[in-house]
Design a protein around this motif. Sequence first.
Motif, PDB file in Angstrom:
ATOM      1  N   LEU A   1       0.845  -1.205   0.000  1.00  0.00           N
ATOM      2  CA  LEU A   1       0.000   0.000   0.000  1.00  0.00           C
ATOM      3  C   LEU A   1       0.875   1.247   0.000  1.00  0.00           C
ATOM      4  O   LEU A   1       0.618   2.216  -0.748  1.00  0.00           O
TER       5      LEU A   1
ATOM      6  N   VAL B   1       1.055   4.278  -2.860  1.00  0.00           N
ATOM      7  CA  VAL B   1       0.928   5.707  -2.525  1.00  0.00           C
ATOM      8  C   VAL B   1       2.169   6.475  -2.999  1.00  0.00           C
ATOM      9  O   VAL B   1       2.077   7.537  -3.616  1.00  0.00           O
TER      10      VAL B   1
ATOM     11  N   ARG C   1       2.044   9.341  -5.863  1.00  0.00           N
ATOM     12  CA  ARG C   1       2.258  10.733  -5.439  1.00  0.00           C
ATOM     13  C   ARG C   1       3.662  11.250  -5.726  1.00  0.00           C
ATOM     14  O   ARG C   1       3.831  12.396  -6.130  1.00  0.00           O
TER      15      ARG C   1
ATOM     16  N   ARG D   1      -2.206   5.140 -11.626  1.00  0.00           N
ATOM     17  CA  ARG D   1      -2.885   4.095 -10.847  1.00  0.00           C
ATOM     18  C   ARG D   1      -3.628   3.133 -11.780  1.00  0.00           C
ATOM     19  O   ARG D   1      -3.797   1.960 -11.488  1.00  0.00           O
TER      20      ARG D   1
END
Lengths: 99, 206
Positions: free
Chosen positions: A15, A19, A23, A29
């Motif tokens: 996870l 992220v 970012r 994604r």
Amino acid sequence: MDQVFLLLLTATTSLGAVVLGVRALGLSRGKLKMAGHCALELVGASVVFFVLNLVVGLPVILAVRALTSQFLSVYLLNDLMLVALSTLQGLVFCCWRRS
Amino acid sequence: MPALRRLGGIALVLLFLAAFTPFVNLWAYWLAPSRSIAGDESAEAIVVLGAGGVTAAGVLTDASLRGAFQGITLYRRGVAPLVVFSGSRADGALDEASARAGLARDCGVPNSAILASSTSRTTREEAVHIRALLVARGINRVMLVADAAGLPRAMRTFERVGFTVLADPSTGTLDLGGGPEDRLSLLRQIAIESIARVYYRLAGFY
């Protein structure tokens, strides 16, 4: 709890990687699904190479035993290194196919 | 390639099933032999099969040590008056069977109750050589000590050469514990044994 720990650990870092990827690295994604497919192909190719190594290795061992005075143990195929090498073979094959 | 993706997906599901559920433990329990000693049954000899040999320094491997201790324990419980330690040949260093026999003597098993057989490289060779060793003593009924995964094949191979075989009662117990690495190791053992069983059947060893 002991067994769930590894799953929780890798789920958490996965996870975190998603992220970070989105970012900080600007990764899409939407392409994560394609990446998952690529990973599954890699695993599948590794399985094929692993089975191939066993299918070739076992008769070779039996033939060496029968035709020479040398004794090779079947347990040579029981080495974890075979899994690692098969995975490497699968990785190279997939990269070659996609290049 | 969709086929590779499907294969990869199936492999991952099976990997997780094997590593994180007791599926492999149940499979191993189902494969274990059920003909263990019960009541006042006894054997004429305890046969401890080779398992992992010795290290370069002549020290028994963990698997070999476990088998040796189990044989000694069964002897001390009075299961049989004789313990036969089998093992592979070694180049130079002390061989497995001799190392196990030495351990048994150190644990108080009298020399007259110990036999060592160092001439075998496979289960089939163990069965043939130990049969020759024990038939001369009129021994036909043996209890086999081996790792749980290999015991069914070993029992059939020994029966094929003429023994009446009992299984070590410590095998065949249901153990649902162990971490992912233990279960994957057990899965590897089951896989290797499945291949070995097919080979032994095709070769007519049982």
